[in-house]
Design an enzyme around this catalytic site. Structure first.
Site, PDB file in Angstrom:
ATOM      1  N   ARG A   1       2.952   5.107   2.124  1.00  0.00           N
ATOM      2  CA  ARG A   1       3.944   4.695   1.116  1.00  0.00           C
ATOM      3  C   ARG A   1       4.235   3.189   1.088  1.00  0.00           C
ATOM      4  NH1 ARG A   1       9.134   7.527  -0.036  1.00  0.00           N
ATOM      5  NH2 ARG A   1       9.734   6.966   2.074  1.00  0.00           N
ATOM      6  N   ASP A   2       3.530   2.381   1.891  1.00  0.00           N
ATOM      7  CA  ASP A   2       3.756   0.932   1.807  1.00  0.00           C
ATOM      8  C   ASP A   2       2.485   0.178   2.196  1.00  0.00           C
ATOM      9  OD1 ASP A   2       5.293  -1.272   1.133  1.00  0.00           O
ATOM     10  OD2 ASP A   2       6.217  -1.463   3.105  1.00  0.00           O
ATOM     11  N   ILE A   3       1.377   0.565   1.582  1.00  0.00           N
ATOM     12  CA  ILE A   3       0.102  -0.128   1.814  1.00  0.00           C
ATOM     13  C   ILE A   3       0.140  -1.451   1.051  1.00  0.00           C
ATOM     14  CG2 ILE A   3      -2.392  -0.085   1.370  1.00  0.00           C
ATOM     15  CD1 ILE A   3      -1.563   1.715   3.680  1.00  0.00           C
TER      16      ILE A   3
END
Length: 259
Positions: free
Chosen positions: A122-124
């Site tokens: 969810r935070d690449i």
């Protein structure tokens, strides 16, 4: 009134803290050490997603060695990864295409492992991807990680968030693949598909009239158009039109590289 400096605890999860690395809104990241082996550690407070990766091992994923809760706050101990954030590498310019595609293959291999365990990062972003001294990419910072189909919130980094994630819908693996597509776009062109401040990016991604994202060949004409199709699919607004797995995305890139 000046805000007093954050003082880290002496230990996190029983591991001694040696230095404060970052602190924000009750969360902190510290350097530490394993008293049994002396191995350096990254110690974190307030990063609940890390616990999901306990026991998961992959050469391109930072290893979460231990996790728990202390005074009502989640803590985690990760293996120390020496490296430079991809964000800093990109600030030096567009990397050679062969290198960019090698890093992309490593990122997608790590995501295949993560998604196989039912976890979405969810935070690449390039800030959360480290390039080690020997040139390997390692995925870090699992603070927003959630089980696939859970974690419905609009948390993340706007320039890399899939439309459904911006709307606060529970994300699945395809949200990470969208973010990976943004990273590939940036690796190839040195620019983002949607540019501007956070509000402008959200407005462009969620615009009422469906529109394809800019083609990488428009951002960087010297690149040519051979990656336009694969990135149009990776950045499709509808998750059903994107790549459905990291291995599918990786195979499409390999096919282009081999042509």
């Amino acid at each position: 009134m000046p805000v007093p400096p954050f003082t880290p605890p002496a230990t996190i999860g029983g591991f001694p803290v040696t230095a404060l690395l970052a602190a924000r809104a009750g969360r902190c990241a510290c350097a530490g050490a394993d008293p049994a082996t002396g191995a350096p550690l990254l110690l974190k407070l307030g990063s609940p997603g890390d616990a999901l990766l306990g026991g998961l091992r992959h050469p391109h994923l930072a290893a979460v060695l231990a996790a728990g809760e202390e005074h009502g706050q989640p803590w985690s101990a990760l293996a120390w990864v020496a490296g430079r954030p991809l964000r800093a590498v990109l600030a030096d310019g567009v990397p050679p295409q062969v290198q960019a595609l090698a890093w992309m293959a490593q990122l997608l291999a790590a995501l295949a492992c993560l998604h196989g365990a039912g976890i979405v990062h969810r935070d690449i972003t390039p800030a959360n991807l480290l390039i080690t001294p020997d040139g390997q990419l390692v995925v870090t910072d699992f603070g927003l990680a959630a089980r696939a189909g859970q974690g419905g919130s609009a948390a993340g980094t706007p320039a890399y968030m899939a439309p459904e994630q911006m709307r606060g819908a529970p994300a699945d693996a395809r949200a990470d693949l969208y973010a990976a597509g943004v990273v590939l776009f940036q690796l190839l062109t040195g620019r983002l598909p949607f540019e501007g401040n956070a509000g402008a990016v959200v407005q462009q991604v969620l615009a009422a009239a469906p529109a394809a994202p800019p083609a990488p060949s428009h951002r960087h004409p010297a690149l040519g158009c051979r990656f336009d199709g694969v990135l149009a699919r990776a950045l499709a607004r509808d998750p059903g039109q994107r790549f459905q797995s990291a291995s599918q995305f990786a195979a499409a890139i390999s096919e282009i590289a081999a042509a």
